[in-house]
Scaffold this active site. Structure first.
Site, mmCIF file in Angstrom:
data_model
loop_
_atom_site.group_PDB
_atom_site.id
_atom_site.type_symbol
_atom_site.label_atom_id
_atom_site.label_comp_id
_atom_site.label_asym_id
_atom_site.label_seq_id
_atom_site.Cartn_x
_atom_site.Cartn_y
_atom_site.Cartn_z
ATOM 1 N N ASP A 15 0.828 -1.209 0.000
ATOM 2 C CA ASP A 15 0.000 0.000 0.000
ATOM 3 C C ASP A 15 0.868 1.267 0.000
ATOM 4 O OD1 ASP A 15 -2.348 1.461 0.103
ATOM 5 O OD2 ASP A 15 -3.134 0.424 1.864
ATOM 6 N N ASP A 31 -10.462 2.078 -3.814
ATOM 7 C CA ASP A 31 -11.078 1.793 -2.510
ATOM 8 C C ASP A 31 -12.592 1.836 -2.615
ATOM 9 O OD1 ASP A 31 -8.915 1.237 -0.990
ATOM 10 O OD2 ASP A 31 -8.734 3.220 -0.071
#
Ligand code: DGJ
Length: 743
Positions: free
Chosen positions: A485, A555
Site C-alpha cells: 500500500d 477503494d
C-alpha cells in the site's frame, strides 16, 4: 527485419504488423519525425513535411539562407531547446557556463536483435521467460549530440512487430568536460503533422480513479501531470490521441503510456501549423539532475501503439503487451487465488480468533487465500501510529503471525499480508530512532497526510531496513502474497542524505528506491505475488505492473461506481491486473444497496475476491458466493486472457454498461451487462457484439438460442432477459452474464 535504415535517403523505417514509424536525418543532422500510422507500402513520407517561410520561425545557422527550413515548423524525434523551436521541448539543460541551449544532431546509430533493457527502471520485456518464443523484438539506438558541449542523447526504440507496439526511452550522457544540470528529459516526443484529434485522458480522485474524459485538441497546450511524487489518483500517465470520429470499434488512435510511478507529465500541443506534438516523461517541475562528467541518466519507458480499428483494438494492444511483456511471465499461467481481505470486514479491530473465524467461512465457500490487511504490526489500532514498525503486534496476534498464518493454512487457505513500506508515523519507534529517514525540509514543520510522513526511499539505509524487516516477516509467515500500500502524496521532498545541488533529484531517486526494493524482494521470494495498492488505485501504472501483477483498482467497492472505474482503467490496462472485490451491501463508501449477483459480476472482471465479514452473512449468500467462485473458475482464462471489448461508451449515455470477453480462438464469448442507472420503464438494450467469427454459429448457453456471429455483430444481441428497472430493495441495478459458445 522490423527496423531498416536506408543509407542513401538516411531514412529509418520501423515496421510492425499494422503500423509504420518513419524518421529521417536531414542534411544538417536534424532527426526529423516523418510519420507514425498505418503501413505506407514503401513510401518515403518526407513529402508530408510542409516547407513554408513562417514569419518569426528562425533558421539554424546552416539554413540561414533557406528561410522555410526552421526547427519551429519541422516535425522532430526529440526536440532541442533554446535554438529556435518554440513549441514544447523534450529537453532542458543548464550548462556550466549558464547556457540553456541544446542543439541535438545525429551522430550515429545501432540496430540490434532483441529488446534493450533499462537499469533500475521497469521496461517492456523482450525476453519474458516462457513467453519469449513469439517476442522477437528489435532495438534501435540513435545517438544525437550537442556538438559544442559533447552532451549526448541516445534515443532507444524497441519494436514489437507482432504486437504493434514501439517502446521509447532516452538516455542522456555527459561526454563533456563540465557537470550539466538536466532540468527536463522527456522519454518520447511524437509529432503528428496533420489531423483533427481528440485527447482521451484518465483523471480522478481517491475512490473515483481513471474517469474517462475526451476533449478536442485545440491550439493550446494540454498538460496531464502528477506532482505528487506518485502516479496519483488524479491523472494516469496514459493518454490516447484519436481522430474525432473514432469509436470503440472504428477509427484511428494513438496510445502513449509511461511506465513510471512518480511525477509524470504529458504535454499535448497543437501548434500554429496545425501539427500536434505529444511529449511524455518525468515531470520537470522541481526536477534538476546534476550530471557529472561521464555520468548518464535514463528516462522511463513509453509504450506507443497505433491502430486504425478503434479504441477497443488500441486497448487490446496494451492488454497483450502488459500481460505478455510487462508482467513477469511466471505469473502468466498461474491461476491467481480468489481472496478474502479483512479490511472492510474488521478494519483495525481484529485478533487471531476473529481472523480465523473468517478463514473458517472462507474455506467453506471455496476461497483460496486470506489477506490480513492493515493493523497487524507496531501499535496500530487506528491510522495515527505504527507505520515503519514492521514487528508483529502480539497483543492482537498472540504468539506472532506464524500461528495465525499456520491456522489459515491448516484451513486450506494461502496467507497474504499487507505492508505500507514507504511510510512512517511520527508516533513510531522507527521515527523516534531515525527522524532523518523521513522526507522533511530542514527548519520546516512537515506536511502530514493520513497522519503520516514518507520515508526517504532514495536512501540505501532505508531500503536496507525495509528489506530486512519485510523479508523476515514474509519468511516467518510464509506469505504467498503481499499487498503493498501507499497512502499519501509526497510533500517536503527533501532528502537529508543529498547535497543542496542534488535535491532536485530526490523525487526520482525516491521512485528508483521503491523499484530497487521491489526488485530485491522479488529476487529473494521469486514465487511471491505482490498486489500494488495506493489508497485504492493511486499507483496504477505499467511501471508498477512490471513488479506487481495485480493492483487494487480503487477503494470504492460499490459495483456501480466500479463500472466507470474499471471501464476507464480498461483503456490501457488488462482486467487481469485489476484488483476487484465483492464487498458488503449497503456499500461502505456510498451506502448504495446492490444485489450479490451484481457485485459478483462486476468483481469477476478482475482478480476476483471478497472483502466483507463472512461471519455475518446468510447461508443463502454463502451458497451464492460458492456459485460465483465456480463461475469465475469456469470463465477464468476467458476473462484473464480473452480479448476485451467495451460494448458501451460513456458518451452513449446508456442506463447500462456492457463489456465482452472473446477467447483467442473465437470459440466462446462472455457478455456482461449491468444497469448503471435506475429507470422505472427502461428500453431493452440491443448491442452489437464484437470479435466473433462472422461465419460461425454461436449458442447462448442459458436460452439455447442460436445466432450467427455475423448477426450478433452486425445487428446485435437483444437483451430481452435483462430487466434494468426497479426490482425491489436490493436489485435496482441488475446484472447478467451471457455465455456464447461456438457450435
Ligand atoms: C488503503 C487501501 O486501499 C485499503 O484497501 C486498505 O488496505 C487501507 N489502505 C488500509 O489502511
Amino acid at each position: 527485419m522490423s527496423i531498416v535504415f536506408n543509407q542513401d535517403s538516411r531514412l529509418f523505417v520501423l515496421s510492425t504488423k499494422n503500423t509504420e514509424y518513419q524518421m529521417k536525418i536531414d542534411e544538417i543532422g536534424i532527426l526529423q519525425h516523418l510519420y507514425y500510422g498505418a503501413p505506407t507500402g514503401g513510401m518515403d513520407m518526407e513529402y508530408q513535411i510542409g516547407r513554408l517561410d513562417r514569419g518569426f520561425s528562425g533558421n539554424p545557422w546552416e539554413y540561414r539562407t533557406q528561410r522555410p527550413k526552421s526547427l519551429d515548423t519541422t516535425p522532430q524525434e526529440f526536440t532541442s531547446s533554446n535554438v529556435g523551436d518554440y513549441r514544447i521541448s523534450s529537453i532542458q539543460v543548464r550548462h556550466a557556463n549558464g547556457s540553456a541551449s541544446c542543439d541535438l544532431r545525429y551522430k550515429c546509430h545501432e540496430i540490434r536483435q532483441g529488446k534493450y533493457t533499462l537499469e533500475g527502471l521497469p521496461y517492456v520485456r523482450g525476453n519474458n521467460g516462457a513467453l519469449a518464443a513469439d517476442q522477437d523484438a528489435e532495438t534501435l539506438v540513435i545517438t544525437l549530440v550537442d556538438e559544442p558541449t559533447g552532451l549526448e542523447v541516445q534515443l532507444l526504440y524497441g519494436v514489437f512487430e507482432k504486437k504493434d507496439v514501439i517502446t521509447r526511452s532516452t538516455v542522456i550522457v555527459n561526454n563533456g568536460e563540465d557537470a550539466v544540470v538536466v532540468n527536463k528529459l522527456a522519454s518520447a516526443c511524437v509529432d503528428i503533422p496533420f489531423g483533427r484529434h481528440d485527447l482521451i485522458h484518465f483523471y480522478g480522485k481517491h475512490n473515483m480513479e481513471r474517469m474517462t474524459e475526451r476533449v478536442p485538441v485545440k491550439h493550446d497546450v494540454i498538460c496531464i501531470q502528477s506532482k505528487r511524487g506518485m502516479t496519483s489518483h488524479q491523472h494516469n500517465p496514459f493518454v490516447i490521441l484519436c481522430d474525432q470520429d473514432t469509436t470503440q470499434a472504428t477509427g484511428a488512435a494513438y496510445g502513449f503510456m509511461l511506465m513510471y510511478s512518480g511525477n509524470h507529465k504529458t504535454e499535448v500541443e497543437k501548434d500554429f501549423t496545425d501539427s500536434t506534438r505529444v511529449v511524455m516523461g518525468i515531470n520537470d517541475t522541481d526536477f534538476a539532475w546534476k550530471l557529472e562528467k561521464g555520468a548518464s541518466l535514463t528516462a522511463p519507458e513509453v509504450i506507443l501503439t497505433y491502430t486504425e480499428q478503434g479504441l477497443n483494438k488500441l486497448s487490446s494492444n496494451y492488454h497483450h503487451i502488459i500481460r505478455e511483456n510487462v508482467i513477469d511471465a511466471k505469473y502468466y499461467n498461474v491461476e491467481r487465488p480468489v481472496l478474502i481481505n479483512n479490511w472492510e470486514a474488521t478494519y483495525f479491530d481484529f485478533d487471531k480468533e476473529k481472523i480465523l473465524k473468517i478463514a473458517d467461512q472462507a474455506k467453506d465457500i471455496g476461497i483460496d487465500m486470506l489477506v490480513l490487511d492493515d493493523g497487524w504490526f507496531g501499535i496500530r489500532n487506528d491510522d495515527n501510529t505504527g507505520l515503519g514498525d514492521w514487528f508483529v503486534n502480539t497483543d492482537k496476534l498472540e504468539g506472532g503471525l506464524k500461528p495465525l498464518a499456520d491456522g489459515v493454512r491448516e484451513r486450506g487457505l494461502k496467507f497474504g499480508l499487507w505492508f505500507e513500506p514507504e511510510m512512517i508515523n511520527e508516533d513510531s519507534d522507527l521515527y523516534r530512532a531515525h527522524p532523518e529517514w523521513a522526507l522533511t525540509d530542514p527548519g520546516r514543520k512537515p506536511n502530514f497526510s493520513r497522519n503520516q510522513l514518507v520515508l526517504d526511499m532514495s536512501r540505501t539505509d532505508v531500503q536496507e531496513y525495509l528489506f530486512d524487516r519485510m523479508a523476515e516477516i514474509i519468511r516467518d509467515a510464509q506469505c504467498y502474497y503481499v499487498k503493498w500500500d501507499f497512502n499519501r502524496s509526497l510533500a517536503n521532498v527533501y532528502s537529508n542524505n543529498l547535497p543542496a545541488d542534488r535535491q532536485g533529484e530526490t523525487a526520482h531517486r525516491f521512485v528508483l528506491g521503491t523499484y530497487a526494493l521491489l526488485d530485491r524482494l522479488l529476487k529473494e521470494f521469486p514465487d511471491l505475488i505482490i498486489e500494488g495498492c495506493s489508497g485504492g488505485g493511486g499507483r496504477f501504472d505499467a511501471g508498477m505492473m512490471f513488479y506487481t501483477p495485480q493492483i487494487w483498482t480503487s477503494d470504492d467497492t460499490d459495483p456501480i461506481c466500479r463500472l466507470q472505474i474499471q471501464a476507464g482503467s480498461s483503456y490501457g490496462y488488462p482486467v487481469s491486473v485489476m484488483g476487484s472485490h465483492v464487498s458488503a451491501s449497503p456499500n461502505h463508501q456510498t451506502g448504495r444497496k446492490t444485489s450479490l449477483k451484481t457485485r459478483g459480476i462486476v468483481a469477476m472482471s478482475g482478480t476476483f475476491g471478497y472483502e466483507l465479514d463472512l461471519t455475518k452473512i446468510t447461508e443463502e449468500d454463502k451458497e451464492i458466493m460458492s456459485q460465483q467462485i465456480r463461475t469465475f473458475r469456469k470463465y477464468y482464462w476467458l476473462i484473464q486472457h480473452g480479448e476485451y471489448y467495451r460494448l458501451t461508451d460513456e458518451r452513449d449515455e446508456n442506463y447500462f454498461t456492457a463489456w465482452q470477453f472473446v477467447s483467442e480462438d473465437q470459440s466462446e464469448a462472455l457478455v456482461n451487462i449491468v444497469a448503471s442507472n435506475v429507470h422505472a420503464n427502461p428500453e431493452i438494450p440491443c448491442l452489437k457484439l464484437q470479435g466473433l467469427d462472422p461465419d460461425a454459429w454461436y449458442e447462448e448457453e442459458t436460452s439455447k438460442v442460436r445466432y450467427t456471429g455475423r448477426a450478433l455483430m452486425s445487428a446485435g444481441y437483444v437483451f430481452t432477459e435483462f430487466v434494468g428497472g426497479f426490482m425491489g430493495d436490493d436489485d435496482s441495478f441488475p446484472a447478467d452474464q451471457y455465455h456464447f459458445v461456438k457450435i
